[in-house]
Design a protein around this motif. Structure first.
Motif, PDB file in Angstrom:
ATOM      1  N   THR A 151     -35.475 -17.580 -38.078  1.00 52.27           N
ATOM      2  CA  THR A 151     -35.154 -18.356 -36.877  1.00 52.27           C
ATOM      3  C   THR A 151     -34.294 -19.580 -37.168  1.00 52.27           C
ATOM      4  OG1 THR A 151     -37.208 -19.630 -37.081  1.00 52.27           O
ATOM      5  CG2 THR A 151     -37.270 -17.635 -35.709  1.00 52.27           C
ATOM      6  N   SER A 152     -34.305 -20.050 -38.412  1.00 47.60           N
ATOM      7  CA  SER A 152     -33.541 -21.250 -38.773  1.00 47.60           C
ATOM      8  C   SER A 152     -32.784 -21.006 -40.069  1.00 47.60           C
ATOM      9  CB  SER A 152     -34.475 -22.456 -38.960  1.00 47.60           C
ATOM     10  OG  SER A 152     -35.238 -22.683 -37.797  1.00 47.60           O
ATOM     11  N   ARG A 153     -31.542 -21.467 -40.112  1.00 41.49           N
ATOM     12  CA  ARG A 153     -30.729 -21.313 -41.314  1.00 41.49           C
ATOM     13  C   ARG A 153     -30.031 -22.623 -41.651  1.00 41.49           C
ATOM     14  NH1 ARG A 153     -27.776 -15.346 -40.953  1.00 41.49           N
ATOM     15  NH2 ARG A 153     -29.696 -14.106 -40.805  1.00 41.49           N
ATOM     16  N   ILE A 154     -29.914 -22.873 -42.937  1.00 46.08           N
ATOM     17  CA  ILE A 154     -29.219 -24.060 -43.425  1.00 46.08           C
ATOM     18  C   ILE A 154     -27.994 -23.603 -44.200  1.00 46.08           C
ATOM     19  CG2 ILE A 154     -29.393 -26.175 -44.771  1.00 46.08           C
ATOM     20  CD1 ILE A 154     -31.370 -26.123 -42.516  1.00 46.08           C
ATOM     21  N   ARG A 155     -26.841 -24.158 -43.856  1.00 48.59           N
ATOM     22  CA  ARG A 155     -25.611 -23.784 -44.537  1.00 48.59           C
ATOM     23  C   ARG A 155     -24.975 -25.011 -45.175  1.00 48.59           C
ATOM     24  NH1 ARG A 155     -20.085 -21.136 -41.917  1.00 48.59           N
ATOM     25  NH2 ARG A 155     -18.827 -21.348 -43.816  1.00 48.59           N
ATOM     26  N   VAL A 182     -30.341 -21.773 -49.198  1.00 50.22           N
ATOM     27  CA  VAL A 182     -29.376 -22.142 -48.173  1.00 50.22           C
ATOM     28  C   VAL A 182     -28.158 -21.238 -48.316  1.00 50.22           C
ATOM     29  CG1 VAL A 182     -30.148 -24.538 -48.083  1.00 50.22           C
ATOM     30  CG2 VAL A 182     -28.304 -23.902 -49.652  1.00 50.22           C
ATOM     31  N   LEU A 183     -27.391 -21.130 -47.263  1.00 55.17           N
ATOM     32  CA  LEU A 183     -26.234 -20.245 -47.248  1.00 55.17           C
ATOM     33  C   LEU A 183     -24.986 -20.998 -47.699  1.00 55.17           C
ATOM     34  CD1 LEU A 183     -26.844 -18.488 -43.801  1.00 55.17           C
ATOM     35  CD2 LEU A 183     -27.572 -17.732 -46.079  1.00 55.17           C
ATOM     36  N   VAL A 184     -24.146 -20.351 -48.506  1.00 56.24           N
ATOM     37  CA  VAL A 184     -22.889 -20.951 -48.954  1.00 56.24           C
ATOM     38  C   VAL A 184     -21.853 -19.844 -49.115  1.00 56.24           C
ATOM     39  CG1 VAL A 184     -23.558 -20.795 -51.398  1.00 56.24           C
ATOM     40  CG2 VAL A 184     -21.805 -22.454 -50.684  1.00 56.24           C
ATOM     41  N   GLN A 185     -20.645 -20.112 -48.657  1.00 58.31           N
ATOM     42  CA  GLN A 185     -19.554 -19.145 -48.789  1.00 58.31           C
ATOM     43  C   GLN A 185     -18.742 -19.426 -50.047  1.00 58.31           C
ATOM     44  OE1 GLN A 185     -17.257 -19.271 -45.120  1.00 58.31           O
ATOM     45  NE2 GLN A 185     -18.639 -17.837 -44.101  1.00 58.31           N
ATOM     46  N   SER A 186     -17.951 -18.451 -50.462  1.00 60.69           N
ATOM     47  CA  SER A 186     -17.087 -18.603 -51.622  1.00 60.69           C
ATOM     48  C   SER A 186     -16.044 -19.692 -51.355  1.00 60.69           C
ATOM     49  CB  SER A 186     -16.372 -17.280 -51.917  1.00 60.69           C
ATOM     50  OG  SER A 186     -15.320 -17.475 -52.847  1.00 60.69           O
ATOM     51  N   THR A 187     -15.668 -20.410 -52.406  1.00 61.65           N
ATOM     52  CA  THR A 187     -14.653 -21.457 -52.264  1.00 61.65           C
ATOM     53  C   THR A 187     -13.326 -20.896 -51.776  1.00 61.65           C
ATOM     54  OG1 THR A 187     -14.093 -21.184 -54.617  1.00 61.65           O
ATOM     55  CG2 THR A 187     -15.661 -22.932 -54.045  1.00 61.65           C
ATOM     56  N   SER A 188     -13.083 -19.606 -52.003  1.00 62.42           N
ATOM     57  CA  SER A 188     -11.802 -19.019 -51.622  1.00 62.42           C
ATOM     58  C   SER A 188     -11.669 -18.818 -50.122  1.00 62.42           C
ATOM     59  CB  SER A 188     -11.586 -17.687 -52.349  1.00 62.42           C
ATOM     60  OG  SER A 188     -12.617 -16.764 -52.019  1.00 62.42           O
ATOM     61  N   PHE A 189     -12.814 -18.782 -49.397  1.00 58.88           N
ATOM     62  CA  PHE A 189     -12.710 -18.589 -47.945  1.00 58.88           C
ATOM     63  C   PHE A 189     -13.792 -19.353 -47.179  1.00 58.88           C
ATOM     64  CE2 PHE A 189     -14.879 -14.866 -49.808  1.00 58.88           C
ATOM     65  CZ  PHE A 189     -16.136 -14.977 -49.210  1.00 58.88           C
ATOM     66  N   ASP A 190     -14.284 -20.430 -47.749  1.00 55.86           N
ATOM     67  CA  ASP A 190     -15.305 -21.232 -47.074  1.00 55.86           C
ATOM     68  C   ASP A 190     -14.720 -21.857 -45.817  1.00 55.86           C
ATOM     69  OD1 ASP A 190     -17.316 -22.883 -46.244  1.00 55.86           O
ATOM     70  OD2 ASP A 190     -17.637 -23.850 -48.181  1.00 55.86           O
TER      71      ASP A 190
END
Length: 249
Positions: A151-155, A182-190
């Motif tokens: 129900t809750s997400r931290i990015r 926590v969620l994190v995207q790649s530096t190439s497409f964050d």
């Protein structure tokens, strides 16, 4: 320029009272009991922090200690012995035997801080912000004391200070939580910290700053002021850090 040891970036917290009143601003008509709040999204910048090393003077004239306040790093496995791996806390230090220590501007001489990192006061602000958010939204959204990732997400971004802020926010918002993913995207497409190239912008900047009489003229006109600032800050006259090509630095 002697500067007092103040927090370099002080972002005011949003008081609980204001968050309560904002609900009324967004929906000026009080909804009936048939309606419930379904979704809240919080976009949060950092709280109080140390400056980036690139934005410090060559030699700062104040000290800054972060003993016992270093950022946490490490790795945990999903199962097995690695699931209980120790947390690692960074502690900055300098070694007199390292000949490269003096090859670059020391900034804050002998500091035990990372540049940047969230300060102890910034971490406390983050926790208080989480407490305030919980006071306003926990009952409205039915939030448990532990973070429920369904129900809750931290990015966060790949910038470590966003994770440092998240650690405080989660402590206040979900006080029974620990070891949170926590969620994190790649530096190439964050998408929160985009690094997409823009050739047109680069070409325009080059056209303005390379071989332009107007640009070179403004640098010549500013030389005297730069010299006065250098005398105060300790920046070398022929530095390569960009201190003499833009007052934004």
């Amino acid at each position: 320029m002697a500067r007092e040891l103040l927090e370099f970036s002080t972002r005011p917290r949003l008081p609980t009272k204001f968050m309560e009143s904002t609900i009324g601003v967004i929906c000026p008509i009080t909804p009936s009991q048939d309606f419930t709040l379904e979704y809240v999204e919080v976009i949060q910048r950092h709280h109080k922090r140390t400056p980036y090393s690139t934005n410090t003077f060559f030699r700062e004239d104040i000290s800054w200690s972060c003993v016992g306040q270093g950022p946490l790093n490490g790795l945990k496995a999903a199962s097995g012995p690695g699931a209980d791996a120790a947390e690692i806390q960074w502690q900055a230090f300098t070694n007199a035997d390292n000949p490269f220590t003096a090859t670059v501007g020391p900034g804050f001489v002998g500091s035990t801080c990372q540049f940047p990192q969230i300060t102890e006061e910034g971490l406390e602000d983050s926790i208080t912000h989480g407490i305030d958010l919980r006071a306003v939204y926990a009952s409205r959204l039915g939030l448990n004391e532990s973070l429920d990732t369904s129900t809750s997400r931290i990015r966060v971004t790949n910038n470590q200070i966003t994770s440092q802020v998240a650690s405080g926010l989660i402590k206040g918002l979900f006080p029974a939580s620990s070891d949170i993913e926590v969620l994190v995207q790649s530096t190439s497409f964050d998408s929160l910290e985009p690094t997409i190239s823009c050739p047109d912008a680069n070409q325009l900047q080059t056209a303005i700053t390379t071989g332009s009489q107007t640009w070179n003229g403004h640098l010549t006109a500013a030389a005297g002021l730069y010299a006065e600032l250098d005398a105060v800050s300790g920046i070398a006259t022929h530095d390569t850090g960009g201190w003499h090509v833009s007052f934004d630095q």
